[in-house]
Design a protein around this motif. Sequence first.
Motif, PDB file in Angstrom:
ATOM      1  N   ASN A  35     -14.004 -20.714  10.846  1.00 45.67           N
ATOM      2  CA  ASN A  35     -13.752 -19.277  10.689  1.00 45.67           C
ATOM      3  C   ASN A  35     -14.644 -18.602   9.659  1.00 45.67           C
ATOM      4  N   ARG A  36     -15.515 -19.369   8.963  1.00 45.24           N
ATOM      5  CA  ARG A  36     -16.389 -18.780   7.954  1.00 45.24           C
ATOM      6  C   ARG A  36     -17.578 -19.683   7.710  1.00 45.24           C
ATOM      7  N   THR A  37     -18.737 -19.060   7.548  1.00 46.71           N
ATOM      8  CA  THR A  37     -19.930 -19.773   7.126  1.00 46.71           C
ATOM      9  C   THR A  37     -20.729 -18.851   6.215  1.00 46.71           C
ATOM     10  N   THR A  38     -21.498 -19.436   5.328  1.00 49.65           N
ATOM     11  CA  THR A  38     -22.347 -18.657   4.431  1.00 49.65           C
ATOM     12  C   THR A  38     -23.783 -18.757   4.920  1.00 49.65           C
ATOM     13  N   VAL A  39     -24.385 -17.621   5.207  1.00 49.65           N
ATOM     14  CA  VAL A  39     -25.765 -17.556   5.676  1.00 49.65           C
ATOM     15  C   VAL A  39     -26.658 -17.314   4.463  1.00 49.65           C
ATOM     16  N   ASN A  40     -27.666 -18.166   4.301  1.00 45.56           N
ATOM     17  CA  ASN A  40     -28.615 -18.073   3.190  1.00 45.56           C
ATOM     18  C   ASN A  40     -30.019 -17.947   3.760  1.00 45.56           C
ATOM     19  N   TYR A  41     -30.809 -17.047   3.155  1.00 46.40           N
ATOM     20  CA  TYR A  41     -32.201 -16.945   3.578  1.00 46.40           C
ATOM     21  C   TYR A  41     -33.041 -16.406   2.433  1.00 46.40           C
ATOM     22  N   GLN A  42     -34.334 -16.617   2.555  1.00 46.11           N
ATOM     23  CA  GLN A  42     -35.264 -16.198   1.511  1.00 46.11           C
ATOM     24  C   GLN A  42     -36.401 -15.424   2.145  1.00 46.11           C
ATOM     25  N   ILE A  43     -36.790 -14.340   1.496  1.00 43.40           N
ATOM     26  CA  ILE A  43     -37.910 -13.517   1.952  1.00 43.40           C
ATOM     27  C   ILE A  43     -39.033 -13.684   0.932  1.00 43.40           C
ATOM     28  N   PRO A  44     -40.200 -14.174   1.360  1.00 39.52           N
ATOM     29  CA  PRO A  44     -41.284 -14.459   0.406  1.00 39.52           C
ATOM     30  C   PRO A  44     -42.013 -13.223  -0.112  1.00 39.52           C
ATOM     31  N   ARG A  45     -42.011 -12.125   0.649  1.00 38.00           N
ATOM     32  CA  ARG A  45     -42.663 -10.895   0.197  1.00 38.00           C
ATOM     33  C   ARG A  45     -42.017  -9.713   0.932  1.00 38.00           C
ATOM     34  N   ARG A  46     -42.204  -8.534   0.391  1.00 38.41           N
ATOM     35  CA  ARG A  46     -41.619  -7.325   0.992  1.00 38.41           C
ATOM     36  C   ARG A  46     -42.004  -7.273   2.475  1.00 38.41           C
ATOM     37  N   ALA A  47     -41.003  -7.048   3.315  1.00 40.86           N
ATOM     38  CA  ALA A  47     -41.266  -7.057   4.756  1.00 40.86           C
ATOM     39  C   ALA A  47     -40.147  -6.346   5.495  1.00 40.86           C
ATOM     40  N   GLU A  48     -40.475  -5.927   6.711  1.00 46.19           N
ATOM     41  CA  GLU A  48     -39.454  -5.467   7.644  1.00 46.19           C
ATOM     42  C   GLU A  48     -38.752  -6.722   8.150  1.00 46.19           C
ATOM     43  N   VAL A  49     -37.437  -6.742   8.040  1.00 44.16           N
ATOM     44  CA  VAL A  49     -36.659  -7.945   8.318  1.00 44.16           C
ATOM     45  C   VAL A  49     -35.596  -7.653   9.360  1.00 44.16           C
ATOM     46  N   THR A  50     -35.394  -8.592  10.261  1.00 47.91           N
ATOM     47  CA  THR A  50     -34.230  -8.568  11.148  1.00 47.91           C
ATOM     48  C   THR A  50     -33.569  -9.936  11.088  1.00 47.91           C
ATOM     49  N   LEU A  51     -32.260  -9.935  11.104  1.00 48.57           N
ATOM     50  CA  LEU A  51     -31.474 -11.160  11.144  1.00 48.57           C
ATOM     51  C   LEU A  51     -30.466 -10.978  12.268  1.00 48.57           C
ATOM     52  N   LYS A  52     -30.629 -11.782  13.325  1.00 47.51           N
ATOM     53  CA  LYS A  52     -29.829 -11.593  14.534  1.00 47.51           C
ATOM     54  C   LYS A  52     -29.207 -12.908  14.984  1.00 47.51           C
ATOM     55  N   LEU A  53     -28.107 -12.776  15.731  1.00 46.71           N
ATOM     56  CA  LEU A  53     -27.421 -13.923  16.305  1.00 46.71           C
ATOM     57  C   LEU A  53     -27.472 -13.814  17.825  1.00 46.71           C
ATOM     58  N   PHE A  54     -27.874 -14.908  18.475  1.00 50.17           N
ATOM     59  CA  PHE A  54     -27.955 -14.975  19.931  1.00 50.17           C
ATOM     60  C   PHE A  54     -27.066 -16.093  20.445  1.00 50.17           C
ATOM     61  N   ASP A  55     -26.542 -15.930  21.655  1.00 49.45           N
ATOM     62  CA  ASP A  55     -25.765 -17.012  22.244  1.00 49.45           C
ATOM     63  C   ASP A  55     -26.706 -18.038  22.877  1.00 49.45           C
ATOM     64  N   ALA A  56     -26.139 -19.092  23.443  1.00 48.76           N
ATOM     65  CA  ALA A  56     -26.938 -20.187  23.991  1.00 48.76           C
ATOM     66  C   ALA A  56     -27.805 -19.749  25.172  1.00 48.76           C
ATOM     67  N   CYS A  57     -27.468 -18.615  25.794  1.00 46.01           N
ATOM     68  CA  CYS A  57     -28.273 -18.094  26.911  1.00 46.01           C
ATOM     69  C   CYS A  57     -29.335 -17.101  26.436  1.00 46.01           C
ATOM     70  N   GLY A  58     -29.410 -16.855  25.146  1.00 45.02           N
ATOM     71  CA  GLY A  58     -30.414 -15.950  24.609  1.00 45.02           C
ATOM     72  C   GLY A  58     -29.989 -14.499  24.541  1.00 45.02           C
ATOM     73  N   ARG A  59     -28.712 -14.221  24.809  1.00 45.20           N
ATOM     74  CA  ARG A  59     -28.219 -12.843  24.731  1.00 45.20           C
ATOM     75  C   ARG A  59     -27.884 -12.485  23.289  1.00 45.20           C
ATOM     76  N   LEU A  60     -28.251 -11.286  22.884  1.00 40.73           N
ATOM     77  CA  LEU A  60     -27.951 -10.822  21.543  1.00 40.73           C
ATOM     78  C   LEU A  60     -26.441 -10.674  21.366  1.00 40.73           C
ATOM     79  N   VAL A  61     -25.903 -11.313  20.329  1.00 37.40           N
ATOM     80  CA  VAL A  61     -24.478 -11.211  20.005  1.00 37.40           C
ATOM     81  C   VAL A  61     -24.259 -10.137  18.948  1.00 37.40           C
ATOM     82  N   THR A  62     -25.050 -10.193  17.885  1.00 38.99           N
ATOM     83  CA  THR A  62     -24.933  -9.201  16.818  1.00 38.99           C
ATOM     84  C   THR A  62     -26.219  -9.160  15.991  1.00 38.99           C
TER      85      THR A  62
END
Length: 108
Positions: A35-62
């Motif tokens: 019911n919970r997970t912690t997502v961690n990520y690092q950005i090495p330099r200023r950038a336009e960023v997207t963080l997305k979740l897809f299902d196993a068929c490649g459909r965008l979930v959120t």
Amino acid sequence: ATGGISPIVGIDDGTALQPENVTGRLDALPNPFFNRTTVNYQIPRRAEVTLKLFDACGRLVTTFFEGTKTPGRYSFDWRPDDNLGAGVYFLRLDAGDHSASILITRTR
């Protein structure tokens, strides 16, 4: 025998291991999760960023984030609602011209 000469198997221009050329480490802990997970990520330099979740068929979930980020480490707790079924999902981070993705698994 090559007469003491090693064959060329590749060219190392030195960029492969430099941290600024790696789109930050992306992980989710725990994984698998219920019911919970912690997502961690690092950005090495200023950038336009997207963080997305897809299902196993490649459909965008959120889409978790879409916008500009400055260099740094980021983290957030994700508590998906009950509409998200158990299964395998792909978490994808795009930052500038670099990207990273991981598999995450939700259990029931």
